[in-house]
Design a protein around this motif. Structure first.
Motif, PDB file in Angstrom:
ATOM      1  N   VAL A 161       0.813  -1.205   0.000  1.00 22.96           N
ATOM      2  CA  VAL A 161       0.000   0.000   0.000  1.00 22.96           C
ATOM      3  C   VAL A 161       0.852   1.263   0.000  1.00 22.96           C
ATOM      4  O   VAL A 161       0.402   2.341  -0.383  1.00 22.96           O
ATOM      5  CB  VAL A 161      -0.959   0.000   1.214  1.00 22.96           C
ATOM      6  N   ASP A 162       2.103   1.125   0.416  1.00 23.44           N
ATOM      7  CA  ASP A 162       2.975   2.292   0.583  1.00 23.44           C
ATOM      8  C   ASP A 162       3.851   2.581  -0.629  1.00 23.44           C
ATOM      9  O   ASP A 162       4.366   3.693  -0.782  1.00 23.44           O
ATOM     10  CB  ASP A 162       3.855   2.116   1.814  1.00 23.44           C
ATOM     11  N   THR A 163       4.057   1.610  -1.501  1.00 22.94           N
ATOM     12  CA  THR A 163       5.030   1.762  -2.574  1.00 22.94           C
ATOM     13  C   THR A 163       4.649   2.868  -3.549  1.00 22.94           C
ATOM     14  O   THR A 163       5.517   3.611  -4.031  1.00 22.94           O
ATOM     15  CB  THR A 163       5.191   0.426  -3.331  1.00 22.94           C
ATOM     16  N   THR A 164       3.363   3.020  -3.813  1.00 25.43           N
ATOM     17  CA  THR A 164       2.928   4.033  -4.792  1.00 25.43           C
ATOM     18  C   THR A 164       3.166   5.451  -4.284  1.00 25.43           C
ATOM     19  O   THR A 164       3.779   6.266  -4.989  1.00 25.43           O
ATOM     20  CB  THR A 164       1.469   3.794  -5.183  1.00 25.43           C
ATOM     21  N   PRO A 165       2.732   5.815  -3.065  1.00 28.23           N
ATOM     22  CA  PRO A 165       3.080   7.161  -2.592  1.00 28.23           C
ATOM     23  C   PRO A 165       4.578   7.353  -2.394  1.00 28.23           C
ATOM     24  O   PRO A 165       5.096   8.460  -2.617  1.00 28.23           O
ATOM     25  CB  PRO A 165       2.313   7.294  -1.274  1.00 28.23           C
TER      26      PRO A 165
ATOM     27  N   ASP B 244       5.232  -6.276   7.118  1.00 29.50           N
ATOM     28  CA  ASP B 244       4.247  -7.073   6.387  1.00 29.50           C
ATOM     29  C   ASP B 244       4.108  -8.504   6.891  1.00 29.50           C
ATOM     30  O   ASP B 244       3.517  -9.332   6.206  1.00 29.50           O
ATOM     31  CB  ASP B 244       4.543  -7.061   4.886  1.00 29.50           C
ATOM     32  N   SER B 245       4.647  -8.822   8.070  1.00 31.63           N
ATOM     33  CA  SER B 245       4.382 -10.143   8.638  1.00 31.63           C
ATOM     34  C   SER B 245       2.939 -10.197   9.140  1.00 31.63           C
ATOM     35  O   SER B 245       2.308  -9.164   9.398  1.00 31.63           O
ATOM     36  CB  SER B 245       5.375 -10.459   9.754  1.00 31.63           C
TER      37      SER B 245
ATOM     38  N   MET C 124      12.715 -11.065  19.696  1.00 28.56           N
ATOM     39  CA  MET C 124      13.241 -12.039  18.725  1.00 28.56           C
ATOM     40  C   MET C 124      12.341 -12.173  17.503  1.00 28.56           C
ATOM     41  O   MET C 124      12.599 -13.018  16.644  1.00 28.56           O
ATOM     42  CB  MET C 124      13.396 -13.406  19.395  1.00 28.56           C
ATOM     43  N   SER C 125      11.283 -11.358  17.424  1.00 28.47           N
ATOM     44  CA  SER C 125      10.350 -11.456  16.302  1.00 28.47           C
ATOM     45  C   SER C 125      10.893 -10.691  15.103  1.00 28.47           C
ATOM     46  O   SER C 125      11.851  -9.934  15.198  1.00 28.47           O
ATOM     47  CB  SER C 125       8.993 -10.898  16.714  1.00 28.47           C
ATOM     48  N   TYR C 126      10.188 -10.845  13.997  1.00 29.84           N
ATOM     49  CA  TYR C 126      10.608 -10.173  12.763  1.00 29.84           C
ATOM     50  C   TYR C 126      10.290  -8.678  12.831  1.00 29.84           C
ATOM     51  O   TYR C 126      11.145  -7.838  12.525  1.00 29.84           O
ATOM     52  CB  TYR C 126       9.904 -10.829  11.571  1.00 29.84           C
ATOM     53  N   HIS C 127       9.085  -8.337  13.256  1.00 25.93           N
ATOM     54  CA  HIS C 127       8.670  -6.936  13.245  1.00 25.93           C
ATOM     55  C   HIS C 127       8.201  -6.399  14.595  1.00 25.93           C
ATOM     56  O   HIS C 127       7.955  -5.204  14.722  1.00 25.93           O
ATOM     57  CB  HIS C 127       7.516  -6.727  12.247  1.00 25.93           C
ATOM     58  N   ASN C 128       8.043  -7.236  15.593  1.00 28.51           N
ATOM     59  CA  ASN C 128       7.403  -6.816  16.847  1.00 28.51           C
ATOM     60  C   ASN C 128       8.385  -6.642  18.001  1.00 28.51           C
ATOM     61  O   ASN C 128       8.207  -7.198  19.074  1.00 28.51           O
ATOM     62  CB  ASN C 128       6.300  -7.805  17.235  1.00 28.51           C
TER      63      ASN C 128
END
Length: 708
Positions: free
Chosen positions: A357-361, A423-424, A558-562
């Protein structure tokens, strides 16, 4: 423990390290011996593992490992080894450690070129039996990552010659994929599983073998190896010389700068549209939209050529039709593209996928930043249609939301559940741990859209289209007001992570708000409040800003994004802080990243664990992080720009330096050949007592405004 046991333990630990070489769409991941075992390693080309097993032995055993490294310029991998005891010509045994074995390899034009050199430091002759075991599973990258397939293609008959073996696979997509292994010497035995040599090595003598691995058999030789090596090094030097050069007074800091530049050069492919940074090795060695845009933004002040290449490629690969399978809509900018069998067959949507959703802006943001940096109106005119299509998608998406927010909801289960940079599947949640219902509006994406509207207004003014400029400025202000009203958490003096499809806040403190600062959306007092929290112990582990505070219900260091630390995330937060006047905090964060890099061999990984820093201990690695990763490598340059306070107006050929700071322990930094159109300028930043001064070195027509 005996000395011998300790040595073996150290050797095993070193052998576990994985080393990466890459050139274009080909990369190899191998252990410290140079071997591949078919786990997360191998030789890959176009998202397919074309060699899964490759193991070198001496008399049926692995040699003893001495050391292994990749050259500073990322061209060569070299492993130094020595023999275990060998039977000599006669009855006695060759002592251990008298034969030096050097394995040296590089990649050029789709081929791995390897040299194996034996040197006998004994006076006695010996016969050395050498073996190379190899195999190719031709697995798609997603299979290597754990994806299961109901059906696969077929291994075809192996082609044998005196000095080569060609392993072949016919995919379900009707494409034949090949791995040809060629030798400069004829083996005494050769099969589809391996090659064997018997080397009569004289006392004080040496012997060498050249191996080429690629799509077709070749005549392997010393001259072929040397010619390809010279071309590979010239190409790498050319890539590393792009843009302004940065020279720092600290030796280790300079090593970090040079390794980061070398990693960016390694990951940058020369595409017909221009240079393009692939995201990272091994899992993301392909064009990604978001990663490339942010990487280009990180180095834009030094090397605008990369941004031009990224914008050109993404404009050519913009969506023009609607596809729920690919999350595509007209005007959207690509998230990811793949060339492997599973993507070609549409077993997965990633052949060309638009689920970001972010790539376009972000694409529009980069275009605006590029023209401010360069004044290159002619190029913007070339991609103007793509920019208009992109902003029409942004506005169309916003019209689906009552408040005008940009939101996402995947169209099919095969797509990504979350479509921002985190995006996880579990990265977006409510304060009580509930998973929000979509469509979801992420806080940082609203900032990107705000800056995209302003960028389009600026670009329209450059083109003399004042009515459009007015329209987009109004859209930007409307969005800014809506974000301040609906995302701001007054009690926490922070912005919510997201709003769900019902407008309910995900009242979680996350680093995403630092990206909002980067776009300049928050009003000053709120921006400063967020900056102070990002620098607090809740966010800053001592190694950098964590993606999430420990109070959050899903926090896991130890999480990917949290709860992990992502260098690119830290850099964007720092650039946002600098926008709101927080210079000293930026210096601290740059120091955190530098100290972390020193523990990771002067090379920041994609991410690392977010545990609190403990005295005398190193940062804790995330086991499967990509290394190198483009936006991790680019982070130092964005952090440095935020420290130095450098802004460049390419149209006016002017550099503005505001309240410069130097990294801790660094007394002098030089920027050489900072180009503005056909002009260039050399700048020096010097520590004088408690002050940092900046000045122009030599003569330049470029105007430099220094605001201390």
């Amino acid at each position: 423990m005996s000395d011998q046991s300790a040595q073996r333990g150290s050797e095993v630990e070193q052998a576990r390290r994985l080393f990466v070489l890459m050139e274009g769409d080909t990369f190899v991941v191998a252990d410290a011996y140079g071997d591949m075992g078919g786990q997360d390693d191998g030789l890959f080309h176009n998202d397919t593992r074309i060699v899964s097993r490759y193991r070198f032995t001496v008399a049926g055993k692995r040699p003893a490992l001495l050391s292994a490294s990749v050259s500073q310029d990322n061209v060569y991998f070299t492993s130094h080894q020595t023999n275990q005891p060998l039977p000599r010509l006669g009855e006695s045994t060759t002592p251990e450690g008298v034969i030096h074995i050097e394995r040296k390899r590089f990649i050029w034009k789709g081929y791995v070129h390897e040299r194996i050199l034996l040197a006998n430091y004994s006076d006695q002759p010996t016969e050395v039996p050498l073996g190379l075991q190899f195999g190719a599973d031709f697995r798609d990258m997603f299979e290597v990552r754990g994806q299961q397939r109901a059906h696969r293609g077929a291994q075809e008959h192996t082609q044998m010659a005196e000095r080569s073996v060609t392993l072949r696979y016919l995919g379900l997509d009707e494409q034949q994929r090949r791995a040809a292994i060629s030798f400069s010497e004829q083996p005494v035995e050769l099969s589809e599983q391996g090659a064997h040599f018997r080397v009569a090595l004289e006392g004080r003598g040496s012997w060498e073998l050249y191996i080429d691995i690629g799509p077709e058999p070749v005549q392997s030789s010393r001259s072929r190896y040397r010619q390809a090596a010279a071309q590979a090094r010239r190409s790498m030097r050319k890539r590393q010389r792009r843009g302004a050069q940065v020279k720092a007074s600290g030796r280790l800091f300079q090593a970090w700068l040079e390794k980061s530049r070398a990693d960016l050069a390694l990951l940058t492919a020369e595409l017909p549209t221009g240079p393009y940074p692939y995201a990272g090795v091994p899992w993301y060695s392909t064009p990604f939209g978001r990663d490339a845009i942010i990487t280009a933004h990180q180095v834009l002040w030094l090397n605008p050529e990369l941004a031009r290449g990224v914008l050109s490629y993404l404009a050519q690969h913009q969506a023009h039709e609607t596809s729920s399978f690919r999350d595509a809509e007209p005007g959207k900018i690509m998230h990811e593209t793949r060339k492997g069998e599973m993507s070609v067959l549409n077993e997965l949507p990633f052949g060309r996928y638009y689920g970001g959703v972010d790539t376009t802006p972000l694409f529009i943001m980069l275009a605006g930043a590029y023209i401010r940096r360069t004044g290159d109106v002619a190029f913007i005119n070339e991609i103007w249609a793509a920019l208009q299509n992109a902003i029409h998608w942004v506005e169309g998406n916003a019209e689906r939301n009552a408040q005008g927010f940009i939101s996402y909801a995947r169209a099919e289960a095969s797509g990504l559940a979350n479509q921002g940079w985190k995006d996880s599947h579990d990265s977006i949640f409510h304060a009580d741990g509930r998973t929000p219902e979509g469509p979801i509006s992420l806080v940082e994406v609203q900032g990107y859209a705000y800056r995209a509207y302003l960028s389009m207004a600026e670009l329209a003014e450059w083109r003399g289209e004042s009515d459009k400029a007015t329209h987009w400025r109004q859209r930007a202000e409307q969005l800014r007001e809506a974000v301040e009203k609906h995302f701001w958490l007054e009690g926490r003096q922070f912005y919510a992570l997201a709003l769900d499809g019902h407008g309910e806040s995900c009242a979680v403190r996350a680093s995403n708000a630092g990206h909002l600062l980067f776009t300049g959306l928050p009003q000053p007092e709120r921006g400063q409040a967020v900056a102070q929290q990002l620098l607090s112990r809740a966010f800053n582990s001592g190694w950098g800003v964590r993606t999430l505070v420990p109070e959050a219900v899903r926090f896991n260091p130890m999480s990917y994004h949290n709860g992990s630390v992502w260098p690119h995330d830290v850099a964007l937060c720092a650039a946002g802080m600098a926008r709101y006047g927080e210079r000293e905090g930026v210096v601290r964060l740059l120091g955190n990243m530098f100290e972390a890099a020193a523990h990771f061999g002067m090379r920041l990984p994609e991410l690392f664990c977010g545990f609190e820093r403990a005295p005398g201990e190193a940062p804790i690695a995330y086991p499967v992080a990509c290394l190198p990763q483009a936006w991790a490598a680019g982070s130092v340059f964005m952090l440095l720009q935020a420290c130095l306070g450098v802004e460049i107006d390419g149209h006016a050929k002017r550099v503005v330096i505001t309240q410069p700071r130097l990294p801790l322990g660094i007394d002098r930094i030089q920027l050489r050949q900072l180009r503005l159109g056909d002009q260039s300028v050399d700048l020096v930043f010097q520590r004088l007592g408690e002050r940092v001064v900046a000045f122009v070195e030599g003569h330049s027509a470029v105007r430099v405004d220094i605001r201390l």
